[in-house]
Design an enzyme around this catalytic site. Structure first.
Site, PDB file in Angstrom:
ATOM      1  N   TYR A  80      36.155  29.409 -32.389  1.00  0.00           N
ATOM      2  CA  TYR A  80      35.541  29.640 -31.074  1.00  0.00           C
ATOM      3  C   TYR A  80      36.390  28.991 -29.989  1.00  0.00           C
ATOM      4  CZ  TYR A  80      31.999  30.151 -27.469  1.00  0.00           C
ATOM      5  OH  TYR A  80      31.335  30.512 -26.333  1.00  0.00           O
ATOM      6  N   PHE A 132      42.589  51.893  -7.870  1.00  0.00           N
ATOM      7  CA  PHE A 132      42.256  52.372  -9.202  1.00  0.00           C
ATOM      8  C   PHE A 132      40.734  52.347  -9.271  1.00  0.00           C
ATOM      9  CE2 PHE A 132      41.297  52.067 -13.708  1.00  0.00           C
ATOM     10  CZ  PHE A 132      41.853  53.273 -14.084  1.00  0.00           C
ATOM     11  N   THR A 133      40.139  53.283  -9.996  1.00  0.00           N
ATOM     12  CA  THR A 133      38.678  53.455  -9.985  1.00  0.00           C
ATOM     13  C   THR A 133      37.915  52.142 -10.185  1.00  0.00           C
ATOM     14  OG1 THR A 133      38.845  54.025 -12.327  1.00  0.00           O
ATOM     15  CG2 THR A 133      38.698  55.861 -10.782  1.00  0.00           C
ATOM     16  N   ASP A 223      48.437  44.256 -10.050  1.00  0.00           N
ATOM     17  CA  ASP A 223      47.836  44.897 -11.222  1.00  0.00           C
ATOM     18  C   ASP A 223      49.008  45.331 -12.108  1.00  0.00           C
ATOM     19  OD1 ASP A 223      46.804  46.609 -13.135  1.00  0.00           O
ATOM     20  OD2 ASP A 223      45.362  47.556 -11.784  1.00  0.00           O
ATOM     21  N   LYS A 266      46.682  48.758 -22.090  1.00  0.00           N
ATOM     22  CA  LYS A 266      47.841  49.529 -21.671  1.00  0.00           C
ATOM     23  C   LYS A 266      49.119  48.712 -21.859  1.00  0.00           C
ATOM     24  CE  LYS A 266      46.694  52.370 -18.006  1.00  0.00           C
ATOM     25  NZ  LYS A 266      45.723  53.433 -18.260  1.00  0.00           N
ATOM     26  N   ARG A 389      41.315  63.599 -12.659  1.00  0.00           N
ATOM     27  CA  ARG A 389      41.589  62.535 -11.699  1.00  0.00           C
ATOM     28  C   ARG A 389      41.576  63.179 -10.320  1.00  0.00           C
ATOM     29  NH1 ARG A 389      41.106  57.383 -14.162  1.00  0.00           N
ATOM     30  NH2 ARG A 389      39.112  58.282 -13.661  1.00  0.00           N
ATOM     31  N   PHE A 455      32.288  59.437 -13.130  1.00  0.00           N
ATOM     32  CA  PHE A 455      33.130  60.302 -13.959  1.00  0.00           C
ATOM     33  C   PHE A 455      33.009  59.992 -15.440  1.00  0.00           C
ATOM     34  CE2 PHE A 455      36.319  57.058 -14.800  1.00  0.00           C
ATOM     35  CZ  PHE A 455      36.202  56.211 -13.711  1.00  0.00           C
TER      36      PHE A 455
END
Ligand SMILES: Cc1ncc(COP(=O)(O)O)c(C=O)c1O
Length: 482
Positions: A80, A132-133, A223, A266, A389, A455
Site C-alpha cells: 500500500y 481536450f474534452t 499536457d 497514451k 470528434r 459523447f
C-alpha cells in the site's frame, strides 16, 4: 532515424518489431453490425468489441505492450505504501521527463481534476492551444472557462503547415491583458493537439509561450499525453532539432513547463497517469489531493503491475523506432485516402488519420452530427470502429445551447504496433468506397443525452432509413462479402 529504402521505390512503412502475442479478430456480418449500431445508440463508444473488426476508436490503453513491459509487471512489489515499483517509476519520470517530483494518478483526467481543483476558481480563464474534452470538462466543472488560441491555419484542413498546434502568441498576450493575470490560474499547452487532428507545436512556439508566462508570472502546464509523438515530429520538422535525440527533445519540451501531466494510457502504453514538476511548492499544493481522489501517494489508484509497465514504457518512448511506427502508418493511410479524393486532415499528424466529415457529409447539417453519422456508417460497412470528434464531442454552453465544433472529424486511431499494413489497406478500401457512396449517409439525432461528456454514453438514432439504403448498396457492390 534512417529511412529504409525499397528496391522498387515503393514507399511503405516497415515494422521494426515482430508479433509474439496475438488476439483473434471477428468480422461479423453487416446485418449483425446494423443490430449492434441500434443496440449501441449509433455511438461507437457503446459497441461491444465482439462486434468490432478493427478497433480504431483510440490509442488510449490500446497501444501494444512490449515484452519488457510484460516482464516488468511480473516483478511488481505489492504494497500500500512505499512500493519499490513506485520508486522505479519515480526514477523513470525523472530520467525521461526531467522532473523530480511525481504524483501518480489513475489516468490523465484525474490529473486534470487535481489541477483544476487546486487552481481553477469561479470566473477564471484558462488559455490553451486547444481544448481536450476531459480537460475542458474539469475546468468548467470548477467554474472556469477556456480560451482556445490556435493560429487560423490550424483550422485549414488541407494544409502543409508543420505545426498547427502552435499557440497564437499575440492573442495570448491580448487575452492576459483583457482578463488580468490574476484571473488566469495557468496556461495549458497540449502536445500533439488531439482534437484538431493530432497536430504538434514547435519548440520555438513553446519558448514564446514560456516567455509570456514569465512576463506575467503565470504557471505553464503541459499536457504531455502525446509528448513522444510531438517530439518525434519536432525532429522531423523543426530545423534546429533535426539531429537531436528523442530524449533531448522531450526534455527540452518538459523543461519549459512548470507542471507536466499525462495519461500513461497514451504516453507509456500502460495504464495510469501522473503530474510532475521541479517546483517543490507546486508539489506541496497538489500532494494532499492525491490521497483524497486517487489513493496513497505511492500508487495513486494504479495497480503496481501497471506502475512497472509505465516505468518501462516511459523509457521506451526514447526509442524513435517505436514512436515512429504509428505516425508512419498514419501518414501512409492519410496519403492513400487523399489520393482517392477523401478529404483528410493534412499534414498527417499523430494518434490517428482524421477524415473531414464536414466535407464528406456536406449534405448533413451540423445539427444532425455529420461526424457521428460518418463514424456509424463506416462501422456499418466495414466493422471498423472510429471515433466521432465533432459536435457530439462538444459540450453544451452554460445556458444549455448546442455549441457546434470548429471541425467535424472522424478519427481512425492507429495505436502503436497494433495493426498490420494489410489491415490499414482494408481501411483505405472501405473508407474510399464509403466516400464514393457518401450521399447515402444521413444524419443522427439524440434520444438520450447525458449532462456531461455526452459523447461517451449518449444514444442516437438515424433521422431516416439511410442505414438500410447503405446496406443495399454494399450488397450490390460486394455481394456476400463480409
Ligand atoms: C491530450 C489528452 N489529454 C488528456 C487525456 C485524458 O486521459 P485519460 O483518458 O487517461 O483520462 C487524453 C485522453 O485521450 C488526451 O488525449
Amino acid at each position: 532515424m534512417k529511412e529504409i529504402k525499397f528496391y522498387h521505390g515503393e514507399n511503405i512503412p516497415l515494422e521494426l518489431h515482430k508479433v509474439r502475442v496475438v488476439q483473434k479478430l471477428h468480422l461479423v456480418p453487416i446485418e449483425r453490425r446494423l443490430e449492434a449500431l441500434y443496440e449501441g445508440g449509433f455511438n461507437t463508444f457503446r459497441l461491444n468489441t465482439k462486434d468490432v473488426f478493427l478497433d480504431m476508436l483510440t490509442d488510449s490503453g490500446t497501444n501494444a505492450m512490449s515484452d519488457n513491459q510484460l516482464a516488468a509487471m511480473m516483478q511488481a512489489d505489492d504494497a500500500y505504501a512505499g512500493s519499490q515499483s513506485f520508486y522505479r517509476l519515480q526514477k523513470a519520470v525523472e530520467d525521461v521527463l526531467g522532473k523530480k517530483y511525481y504524483l501518480p494518478v489513475h489516468q490523465g483526467r484525474a490529473a486534470e481534476n487535481i489541477l483544476s481543483n487546486a487552481y481553477v476558481r469561479k470566473g477564471n480563464l484558462v488559455p490553451m492551444n486547444y481544448h481536450f474534452t476531459t480537460a475542458m470538462a474539469h475546468i468548467t466543472q470548477y467554474g472556469g472557462k477556456i480560451a482556445e488560441l490556435l493560429y487560423d491555419e490550424a483550422y485549414v484542413i488541407n494544409s502543409s503547415h508543420p505545426f498547427k498546434g502552435n499557440m497564437n502568441i499575440e492573442k495570448l498576450e491580448e487575452i492576459i491583458k483583457i482578463h488580468g493575470a490574476k484571473n488566469i490560474p495557468f496556461i495549458r499547452m497540449e502536445a500533439s493537439t488531439n482534437l484538431i487532428g493530432g497536430q504538434p507545436f514547435s519548440i520555438q512556439n513553446l519558448r514564446d509561450v514560456r516567455a509570456i508566462a514569465d512576463k506575467y508570472n503565470l504557471r505553464l502546464v503541459l499536457d504531455a499525453s502525446l509528448l513522444g509523438e510531438n517530439a518525434y515530429l519536432v525532429i522531423q520538422r523543426e530545423e534546429e532539432f533535426k539531429n537531436s535525440s528523442m530524449g533531448e527533445v522531450m526534455q527540452t519540451i518538459t523543461g519549459l513547463a512548470d507542471i507536466v501531466y499525462f495519461s500513461a494510457r497514451k504516453l507509456s502504453s500502460s495504464r495510469g497517469g501522473g503530474i510532475c514538476t521541479n517546483n517543490f511548492e507546486i508539489y506541496r499544493e497538489l500532494e494532499a489531493l492525491v490521497p483524497l481522489f486517487e489513493g496513497f501517494l505511492t500508487y495513486g489508484g494504479i495497480s503496481v503491475r501497471e506502475i512497472e509497465a509505465m516505468a518501462v514504457g516511459l523509457y521506451e518512448t526514447l526509442d524513435e523506432t517505436m514512436i515512429s511506427q504509428s505516425p508512419s502508418f498514419i501518414a501512409y493511410l492519410v496519403n492513400a485516402l487523399d489520393a482517392h479524393g477523401v478529404p483528410m486532415i493534412k499534414p498527417a499528424g499523430v494518434l490517428g488519420a482524421h477524415v473531414d466529415a464536414m466535407q464528406v457529409c456536406d449534405h448533413i447539417p451540423q445539427k444532425e452530427y455529420p461526424a457521428g453519422a460518418l463514424a456509424a456508417a463506416l462501422y456499418l460497412i466495414s466493422g471498423i470502429r472510429g471515433m466521432e470528434r465533432g459536435s457530439i464531442s462538444n459540450q453544451r454552453d452554460e445556458y444549455g445551447n448546442e455549441t457546434y465544433a470548429d471541425m467535424e472529424l472522424v478519427r481512425l486511431a492507429v495505436p502503436r504496433r497494433v495493426f498490420t499494413l494489410s489491415q490499414i489497406k482494408y481501411v483505405e478500401d472501405r473508407m474510399s468506397w464509403l466516400y464514393d457512396n457518401r450521399r447515402l449517409i444521413g444524419g443522427l439525432r439524440f434520444v438520450y443525452e447525458p449532462p456531461v461528456l455526452r459523447f461517451f454514453m449518449g444514444g442516437l438514432e438515424p433521422v431516416s432509413d439511410w442505414p438500410e439504403k447503405l446496406i443495399a448498396k454494399f450488397k450490390e457492390d460486394f455481394g456476400d462479402s463480409l
